[in-house]
Enzyme design. Structure first.
Site, short mmCIF file in Angstrom:
data_model
loop_
_atom_site.label_atom_id
_atom_site.label_comp_id
_atom_site.label_asym_id
_atom_site.label_seq_id
_atom_site.Cartn_x
_atom_site.Cartn_y
_atom_site.Cartn_z
N HIS A 211 0.84 -1.11 0.37
CA HIS A 211 0.36 0.68 -0.31
C HIS A 211 1.25 1.52 -0.15
CE1 HIS A 211 -3.19 2.29 2.27
NE2 HIS A 211 -4.24 2.19 1.12
N LYS A 213 3.28 4.49 -1.34
CA LYS A 213 3.52 5.46 -2.37
C LYS A 213 4.75 5.96 -2.29
CE LYS A 213 -1.36 4.69 -1.42
NZ LYS A 213 -1.98 3.79 -0.53
N ASP A 218 16.41 10.94 -7.93
CA ASP A 218 17.84 11.25 -8.09
C ASP A 218 18.16 11.55 -7.04
OD1 ASP A 218 18.44 11.52 -11.26
OD2 ASP A 218 18.24 13.68 -10.57
N HIS A 384 -9.52 11.19 2.44
CA HIS A 384 -8.51 9.75 2.04
C HIS A 384 -6.99 10.38 3.21
CE1 HIS A 384 -5.85 6.70 -0.30
NE2 HIS A 384 -6.99 5.67 -0.08
N LYS A 386 -4.55 10.50 5.05
CA LYS A 386 -3.81 9.80 6.76
C LYS A 386 -2.85 10.90 6.68
CE LYS A 386 -4.46 6.76 3.13
NZ LYS A 386 -5.66 6.28 3.08
N ASP A 391 0.40 17.99 19.66
CA ASP A 391 0.74 18.87 20.38
C ASP A 391 1.02 19.68 19.35
OD1 ASP A 391 0.12 16.91 22.07
OD2 ASP A 391 2.80 16.78 22.91
#
Length: 466
Positions: A211, A213, A218, A384, A386, A391
């Site tokens: 899952h 991404k 470079d 969607h 995450k 704090d």
């Protein structure tokens, strides 16, 4: 004869169900999951046997054995080529996370918050277009649509200039990707492969998806977050549009750890390592730890990552997640945070992309509200992202959801950043998100029709595979 044949089939199914139940009891990761599978397999094998073949497998020894044997070698190799010469940053506040993952905080990272799909892919495609040596690309989903073809062309353009391009996509997440899309990239010179935990194709293997991404250009610019490659992530596909998501760009030594995560997956699939390139020197202000978690780890690292961050909060804990299906440890940590006087808020969708998960999330939202946790539903479209804010100084951006798939079944990655300036940017972004949300009350559950409430409770029974 027909009656005899039916009887034989019934007996065979029940025998197979009992054998599968024994396998489930021995191998399922949680007692709740083992009990649920065993009960269904023994008494309703006609319904549960096929789903168990696809979803019940909880071990993949070939990957685990090689992953653990080679991980130390890859880490040593990367340390030799890419090591940050500065001494490890000591952060006792999150020391247990670093020790659990065998990772480290890198100081001096330059961070750029990418608050939606347009900002993310504008930055990502621009960086790819400037690549001179190597591009590493890993996504759960590729679609053959407008954005997918933009990405395809950008990668082909780089290969034509002599840049090495390595691409990983998840075989199940990208199940709808046409072979022609992959063939076009491969024929142009892009080194592209599907990820799977077994080198031999297994049509029954739906768990243990990659899952993550990741994009690294470079060795110096890294991208991590919640967006995949598809038009819906730009908000172009109703009814979930506008799509709300967040990504992060990193420059600095922490990019080496994004490369290392990619390299471990790439090495499993191909047997070789991608190019090793030095990251940019430390020129920013953030301390960043790359948290790569997965079911091959000895501990349930993703769940523990959330628990540790929740316990670290002293006055604020804001979480955004599309799927709110916390396990017992995470829910207990959230409850304790409320008792400490922490402002605990969770932002979830107001509309579903997966109905079963949405129903289970709704029941957990009700439980959370009753525990004093403030839960909000994002109104304009599907959320969607995450993101987790702790704090005034800590923010995590990545691919991890608050559900069992991320906790125990998926390979995930997030960037944990300690920096007041960056945390302030995340706070401003989330303030805007909460301003477009409605707060959940106990009335949402109590006033729902009986059948809908029943559906929520039934959906929660499927926690182990949600």
């Amino acid at each position: 004869m027909l009656t005899t044949a039916i009887g034989v089939v019934v007996i065979v199914l029940h025998v197979a169900g009992v054998l599968a139940a024994m396998h489930a009891v021995m191998n399922t990761r949680t007692p709740q999951g083992a009990f649920a599978w065993a009960l269904g397999l023994v008494f309703l094998p006609y319904v549960t046997l096929v789903p168990y073949l696809y979803l019940g497998r909880s071990r993949f020894h070939g990957y685990i054995d090689l992953h653990r044997a080679r991980r130390g070698q890859i880490q040593a190799l990367y340390a030799e080529h890419l090591a940050d010469a500065s001494p490890p940053v000591v952060s006792e506040r999150y020391g247990e996370i670093a020790r659990m993952l065998g990772a480290r905080f890198h100081e001096g990272q330059r961070l750029r918050l990418l608050v939606d799909g347009d900002a993310t892919f504008d930055a990502m495609l621009a960086a790819i277009g400037e690549a001179r040596q190597c591009v590493l690309v890993q996504f759960f989903i590729f679609h053959d649509d407008m954005l997918g073809r933009r990405m395809q062309q950008a990668l082909i353009d780089r290969v034509r200039t002599g840049v090495d391009v390595c691409v990983l996509y998840d075989g199940i997440g990208s199940h709808a990707l046409p072979h022609a899309y992959v063939d076009t990239l491969r024929q142009a010179g892009v080194n592209i492969h599907p990820f799977a935990t077994q080198r031999r194709s297994n049509r029954f293997q739906l768990n243990f998806r990659n899952h993550r991404k990741i994009v690294v250009v470079d060795g110096k610019r890294g991208f991590v977050g919640g967006l995949n490659v598809g038009d819906e992530y730009l908000g172009l596909k109703p009814p979930l549009a506008p799509w709300r998501d967040t990504h992060l760009e990193i420059e600095g030594p922490a990019v080496a750890d994004l490369q290392r995560s990619f390299a471990e997956d790439w090495h499993w699939v191909t047997g070789v390592l991608p190019p090793l390139l030095k990251p940019a020197p430390a020129r920013g202000t953030a301390h960043t730890l790359i948290a790569a978690t997965g079911p091959a780890d000895r501990q349930e690292t993703c769940s523990l990552f959330f628990v540790a961050l929740i316990h670290a909060a002293r006055h604020r804990l804001w979480i955004t997640t599309p799927y709110f299906v916390p396990d017992l440890a995470v829910m207990a940590a959230l409850r304790l945070a409320v008792f400490r006087g922490v402002d605990v808020r969770v932002l979830i969708p107001s509309r579903p992309d997966h109905h079963t998960v949405f129903l289970a999330s709704s029941l957990y939202a009700h439980d959370a509200v009753r525990a004093g946790i403030r839960v909000f539903r994002y109104q304009p479209g599907f959320i969607h992202e995450k993101v987790l804010l702790v704090d005034d100084d800590t923010a995590s951006v990545g691919s991890m959801n608050l559900d069992n798939r991320s906790f125990r079944l998926n390979f995930e990655i997030s960037a944990l950043n300690v920096d007041r300036a960056f945390a302030a940017q995340v706070e401003a972004m989330l303030d805007n998100d909460f301003a477009h949300a409605h707060e959940v009350t106990e009335a949402e559950y109590e006033k729902a029709p009986y059948l809908r409430r029943l559906a929520m409770h039934v959906a929660r029974l499927f926690d182990p595979v949600l």
